[in-house]
Design an enzyme around this catalytic site. Structure first.
Site, PDB file in Angstrom:
ATOM      1  N   CYS A 138       0.786  -0.995   0.054  1.00 14.69           N
ATOM      2  CA  CYS A 138      -0.017   0.054   0.155  1.00 14.69           C
ATOM      3  C   CYS A 138       0.827   1.181  -0.230  1.00 14.69           C
ATOM      4  O   CYS A 138       1.891   1.320   0.835  1.00 14.69           O
ATOM      5  CB  CYS A 138      -0.964  -0.010   1.282  1.00 14.69           C
ATOM      6  SG  CYS A 138      -2.135   1.421   1.199  1.00 14.69           S
ATOM      7  N   CYS A 352      -3.007   7.127 -40.260  1.00 17.55           N
ATOM      8  CA  CYS A 352      -1.598   6.190 -40.507  1.00 17.55           C
ATOM      9  C   CYS A 352      -0.579   7.286 -41.107  1.00 17.55           C
ATOM     10  O   CYS A 352       0.422   7.172 -40.870  1.00 17.55           O
ATOM     11  CB  CYS A 352      -1.944   5.097 -41.257  1.00 17.55           C
ATOM     12  SG  CYS A 352      -2.669   5.176 -42.846  1.00 17.55           S
ATOM     13  N   CYS A 382       7.847  -0.251 -38.171  1.00 14.58           N
ATOM     14  CA  CYS A 382       7.863   0.419 -36.706  1.00 14.58           C
ATOM     15  C   CYS A 382       6.636  -0.216 -36.076  1.00 14.58           C
ATOM     16  O   CYS A 382       6.513  -0.128 -34.862  1.00 14.58           O
ATOM     17  CB  CYS A 382       8.065   1.923 -36.541  1.00 14.58           C
ATOM     18  SG  CYS A 382       6.812   2.715 -37.284  1.00 14.58           S
TER      19      CYS A 382
HETATM   20  S1  SF4 Z   1      -5.235   2.295 -43.197  1.00 16.61           S
HETATM   21 FE1  SF4 Z   1      -6.139   2.567 -41.152  1.00 16.61          FE
HETATM   22  S2  SF4 Z   1      -5.411   4.560 -40.443  1.00 16.61           S
HETATM   23 FE2  SF4 Z   1      -4.631   4.649 -42.390  1.00 16.61          FE
HETATM   24  S3  SF4 Z   1      -6.142   5.420 -43.523  1.00 16.61           S
HETATM   25 FE3  SF4 Z   1      -6.983   3.339 -43.571  1.00 16.61          FE
HETATM   26  S4  SF4 Z   1      -8.270   3.369 -41.934  1.00 16.61           S
HETATM   27 FE4  SF4 Z   1      -7.325   5.201 -41.524  1.00 16.61          FE
END
Ligand code: SF4
Ligand SMILES: Cc1cc2nc3c(=O)[nH]c(=O)nc-3n(C[C@H](O)[C@H](O)[C@H](O)COP(=O)(O)OP(=O)(O)OC[C@H]3O[C@@H](n4cnc5c(N)ncnc54)[C@H](O)[C@@H]3O)c2cc1C
Ligand SMILES: Cc1cc2nc3c(=O)[nH]c(=O)nc-3n(C[C@H](O)[C@H](O)[C@H](O)COP(=O)(O)O)c2cc1C
Ligand code: SF4
Ligand code: SF4
Lengths: 433, 441
Positions: A138, A352, A382
């Site tokens: 705690c 993305c 990555c």
């Molecule tokens: S791959 Fe995923 S993050 Fe990229 S544009 Fe399409 S839905 Fe959006």
């Protein structure tokens, strides 16, 4: 439906899901409801010596939310039980009598001297409880009084107290560890040397969840002031998983059973802890958020998972992922992957792209009609795009077959495993044999 | 092309072949994995959840949605099917806007309930498409039970009895089992032969024999069944239909909506089904809506649904009314049919507008009609049945009738709404009571 029976250091329960020592296990009423709902066992809310402690009479909890006010992290400034010792002991006894097949473990925290332990352990044994858990975790309130994490942060104290307890009881002894340390293997090793049957972890993490910007005080705020509290819930799971894995893969700690705690909310979380070496799991925040009924999903989920894997005992999961937890320098540098976007699933949000273009490797192309594609020449694999994409499995990492050429480096993907220890850029590299 | 929407009379093939496919495709296509996860994420896992209370079969909705959210749709399906063995059909046909989704706390919070029905379908389809039947039959008890009617009530009862180890014989007058799932429900709610597939899946429990083409009151009598079996469950629905009681009702082109729908459901190719150019549907319930919408989908030029009371009294939900309106059905309320004109075949039908007390207001409406579909309620048929209450077999809360050893449930029994899900619940509960009474002592 797979049999979920569990035997943790000799303590048997119909499933490996226990409630952690906390408000859900604070009293007879709660624990009966928990057992009726299907929980395999409980660790009773930590007992102390009389006169019992008092809690604040204002808010005890602070919260961190995700989207839609989903509770992701909870912080608390609650102390150990605030009811008389005898009241708790009487209740433990009748509940254990009425639910003999469930695990009943009693959490204890008394001053750091042998006498109080000698006094309290026979009282607990008399209840018919299956074991004790020593609360060395705690992080607030009790630690100011030289107990809880004040003990748990000093390995020598852990070892000493564990030894006293083992000397004064026949019950299995579980030592509950605080994560508020730098190397979890030190307190775990101390518990082992003291003779502990197992360790459980994690207790809560020192935290301030938020600040009231009108009062200029941390939350939860009591009459204009706030104190740091203990953080728990889904947000702490990664920290807990790592600590469990550190213990499981430490050569010095081989054979030390672990009860996994920290952010477990679904059957999957539980299975992950077990795969990393936990013999069973304990749950607090998820029950406090959704009620005891969530154990039904944990039971059906784990059992379906085991059926799908052809497993007949929960022990088959325990530790299964441990051999695959390694150090960075052991990872295969000849493993090459590329992100791939499934155009049928993509909704063209562009997250993305923003992530990769602004903050990473400029490896995603965006066309005039908002088609997003990965540029293999730039992609370093990555995983950031995978993590920010709102659609499950829309972006996946595909391994490049050995013998093909990585367009980013122009190098042929080698079939052999090779890690940093032999890499030419490593000044300390040993020449490959 | 020979016919089109303007061709007068009752003719088939008013549309291009491709149009039929799009008209009769799935009303709500199944959620994909992503949509299901997003929908499931909205559920709060409420305590003593109001959605469960609103479900006639008491499905543990928060639990099954959590099981979907945690990646175990098959476990979710088991949660659903253990309460409602026709959870797959109910997911498609339940008026969720009046049941679980109306009660959902997120309806109250945001006017957008959790998509309970669609999530239910996601889970049950996932399990059933793998052919998995998750229940096992208990050891045989040696008891035999007769079930009359292979609709939702009878099949739900039969499944539950079989699960408890009893042997069940289900008698149905029609050539195919399924009841209104097979012959009544709108085709765009249950596409690709789902009703038949669900019956096959249900029968995997074993211990159930289905005898089609056998009717109570024709090949079998209640006394005979009571003699030969340890218990009898009556789930024969409502076989009769109410008459309009209007002069000219017997003219060609006027038929019962349930027959029109049954033909539609059994048609191999809907393009061969004849439909009028000017269709008038009389009634205000689900049957009326379904008949109106489907005649429009078959290519009728004008479809008017006429109901004798106000909109608020219509049995069809607002959702169903909106569905009809969106398909181009005109809805007229507070109008009663008073006469049919036409030479042999119907040509026109006349209505009198009425006030709230059903008194004529003096206003009238004349509608051109080459086809009139009557959907003004179904009735119980049969003689020598147990005591009735309001035209249906009187039952207590667990389905016991006035006759010892005879239970009843579904549309033919008193109490409850005439819904698929209610029939399933009543069949299940009667089975539990039959089981209890056969194994007592
Ligand atoms: S791959 Fe995923 S993050 Fe990229 S544009 Fe399409 S839905 Fe959006
Ligand atoms: C057109 C239409 C659309 C509907 N749409 C919906 C909807 O979208 N959603 C919803 O929830 N509900 C809907 N309903 C209501 C729902 O279909 C019924 O409530 C449900 O089918 C009742 O089930 P049951 O088993 O009691 O009767 P039924 O489904 O009618 O089954 C009774 C069975 O008994 C057989 N039978 C009858 N008499 C005898 C006899 N003497 N001997 C042997 N067998 C006999 C029949 O052939 C039939 O197979 C609709 C009903 C109709 C008519
Ligand atoms: C309000 C509250 C009170 C707690 N009290 C105790 C306690 O008395 N003894 C103890 O060992 N741990 C206590 N804990 C820690 C929990 O047992 C558990 O270790 C921690 O919350 C992490 O698990 P979780 O993420 O599932 O909540 C408490 C946690 C909370 C939230
Ligand atoms: S959870 Fe219960 S005890 Fe706590 S503040 Fe709310 S009402 Fe009071
Ligand atoms: S009422 Fe709505 S939010 Fe609550 S449990 Fe039911 S579906 Fe989920």
């Amino acid at each position: 439906m797979a049999d979920l029976k569990s035997d943790f250091v000799g303590i048997k329960s119909p499933n490996p899901f226990w409630l952690a020592s906390a408000p859900p296990t604070d009293k007879e009423y709660n624990v009966r409801r928990a057992f009726d709902a299907g929980w395999g066992g409980v660790v009773w809310k930590t007992l102390g010596l009389d006169p019992h402690v008092v809690n604040v009479n204002g808010p005890r909890y602070g919260a961190v939310y995700g989207a839609d006010r989903r509770l992701l992290g909870l912080n608390n400034i609650e102390l150990i039980t605030d009811r008389p010792l005898q009241t708790n002991l009487d209740e433990i006894k009748v509940v254990k009598r009425d639910y003999p097949d469930r695990a009943m473990v009693v959490s204890l925290m008394v001053p750091c001297e042998e006498e109080p332990w000698k006094y309290i352990l026979p009282l607990v044994e008399d209840t018919g409880a299956d074991g004790v858990e020593l609360n060395f975790g705690c992080p607030h309130g009790m630690s100011e009084r030289g107990m809880g994490s004040a003990v748990g942060q000093v390995p020598e104290y852990i070892e000493m107290v564990t030894r006293w307890v083992k000397a004064n009881t026949r019950m299995p002894v579980i030592v509950k560890l605080t994560p508020n340390i730098t190397d979890i293997r030190q307190p775990a090793g101390a518990a082992m040397r003291g003779g502990a049957d197992a360790v459980s972890l994690i207790n809560t993490i020192n935290s301030i969840t938020s600040v009231d910007l009108d009062l200029f005080a941390p939350e939860p705020t009591i009459d204009g002031k706030g104190a740091h509290g203990g953080y728990c819930g889904p947000a702490v799971k990664p920290i807990a998983l790592n600590m469990v894995a550190e213990i499981a893969r430490s050569p010095d700690l081989q054979g030390l059973p672990v009860s996994g705690i920290g952010g477990i909310t679904t059957w999957r979380d539980a299975a992950e802890f077990m795969a990393l070496g936990a013999g069973n799991v304990q749950v607090c925040t998820a029950a406090m958020t959704y009620g005891f009924k969530i154990v039904q999903e944990m039971i059906s989920g784990l059992s379906d998972y085991m059926d799908s894997k052809g497993m007949t005992s929960v022990d088959e999961i325990v530790g299964r992922a441990v051999p695959n937890v390694t150090d960075w320098n052991q990872l295969n540098l000849n493993y090459v992957a590329k992100a791939t976007i499934n155009q049928d699933l993509c909704i063209s949000c562009g997250r993305c792209f923003a992530a990769c273009e602004d903050t990473s490797h400029q490896a995603i192309a965006m066309s005039d009609d908002r088609t997003f594609t990965v540029i293999d020449d730039e992609c370093v694999a990555c995983n950031l795009c995978v993590n920010v994409c709102p659609v499950e499995d829309c972006i996946t990492m595909e391994q490049m077959a050995p013998g093909t050429t990585d367009p980013r480096t122009g190098k042929v993907v080698e079939p052999e495993y090779a890690n940093w220890t032999t890499h030419p850029n490593n000044p300390a590299a040993k020449a490959a044999e | 092309m020979a016919q089109d929407v303007f061709t007068p009379g009752i003719v088939p093939g008013r549309l291009e072949p491709g149009e039929y496919d799009s008209h009769f495709s799935d009303l709500h296509p199944r959620l994909d994995d992503h949509a299901a996860l997003v929908a499931a994420d909205r559920c709060y896992f409420c305590h003593d959840a109001p959605c469960i209370t609103a479900c006639p079969t008491d499905i543990d909705i928060p639990l099954f949605i959590r099981q979907i959210a945690t990646g175990t749709p098959d476990a979710a399906a088991k949660t659903i099917l253990s309460q409602n063995i026709m959870g797959g059909m109910c997911a498609r046909v339940c008026p969720t806007e009046q049941l679980c989704e109306e009660a959902c706390v997120r309806e109250k919070a945001e006017g957008k309930p959790v998509l309970i029905g669609q999530l239910q379908r996601y889970a049950t389809d996932h399990l059933q498409e793998q052919g998995i039947h998750p229940f096992v039959r208990a050891a045989s008890t040696g008891r035999k039970i007769a079930v009359v009617g292979a609709g939702p009530a009878g099949l739900s009862c039969a499944h539950r009895l079989a699960m408890h180890g009893h042997d069940v014989v289900v008698f149905d007058a029609r050539p195919r089992p399924g009841g209104l799932n097979e012959y009544g429900i709108a085709s765009y709610k249950t596409v690709e032969g789902f009703a038949a597939a669900e019956v096959d899946w249900l029968l995997q429990i074993g211990g159930i024999e289905i005898r089609t083409g056998v009717a109570l009151g024709r090949e079998e009598t209640l006394a005979g069944l009571r003699d030969q079996y340890d218990a009898v469950f009556l789930g024969m629905g409502l076989g009769g239909v109410n008459a309009l009681r209007v002069e000219g009702e017997d003219k060609d082109g006027i038929l019962d909506a349930v027959d029109f729908i049954a033909d539609l459901r059994q048609a191999g190719d809907v393009a061969t089904l004849p439909v009028g150019r000017d269709v008038v549907v009389i009634g205000g319930g689900m049957t009326a809506i379904d008949a109106a919408v489907q005649s429009k989908l078959l290519g009728a030029l004008n479809v008017t649904l006429v109901y004798r009371r106000g909109r608020d009294r219509m049995n069809a939900s607002v959702y169903e009314q909106d569905l009809a309106a969106s398909r181009g059905v005109r809805i007229v309320t507070s109008a009663m049919p008073v006469g049919v004109t036409g030479n042999g075949a119907v040509r026109e039908i006349e209505f009198s507008y009425v006030d709230a007390d059903m008194k004529p207001t003096g206003e009238t409406l004349r509608l051109a009609a080459d086809q009139v579909l009557k959907a003004i309620g179904q009735t119980l048929e049969g003689e020598g049945l147990p005591a009735l209450d309001g035209g249906k077999i009187a039952v207590d809360a667990v389905g016991r009738t006035s006759v010892d050893g005879v239970w009843a449930g579904g549309d033919c029994a008193s109490g409850g709404d005439d819904l698929t899900v209610t029939a399933v619940a009543e069949g299940r509960d009667a089975a539990m009571d039959i089981h209890a009474s056969l194994t007592a002592g």
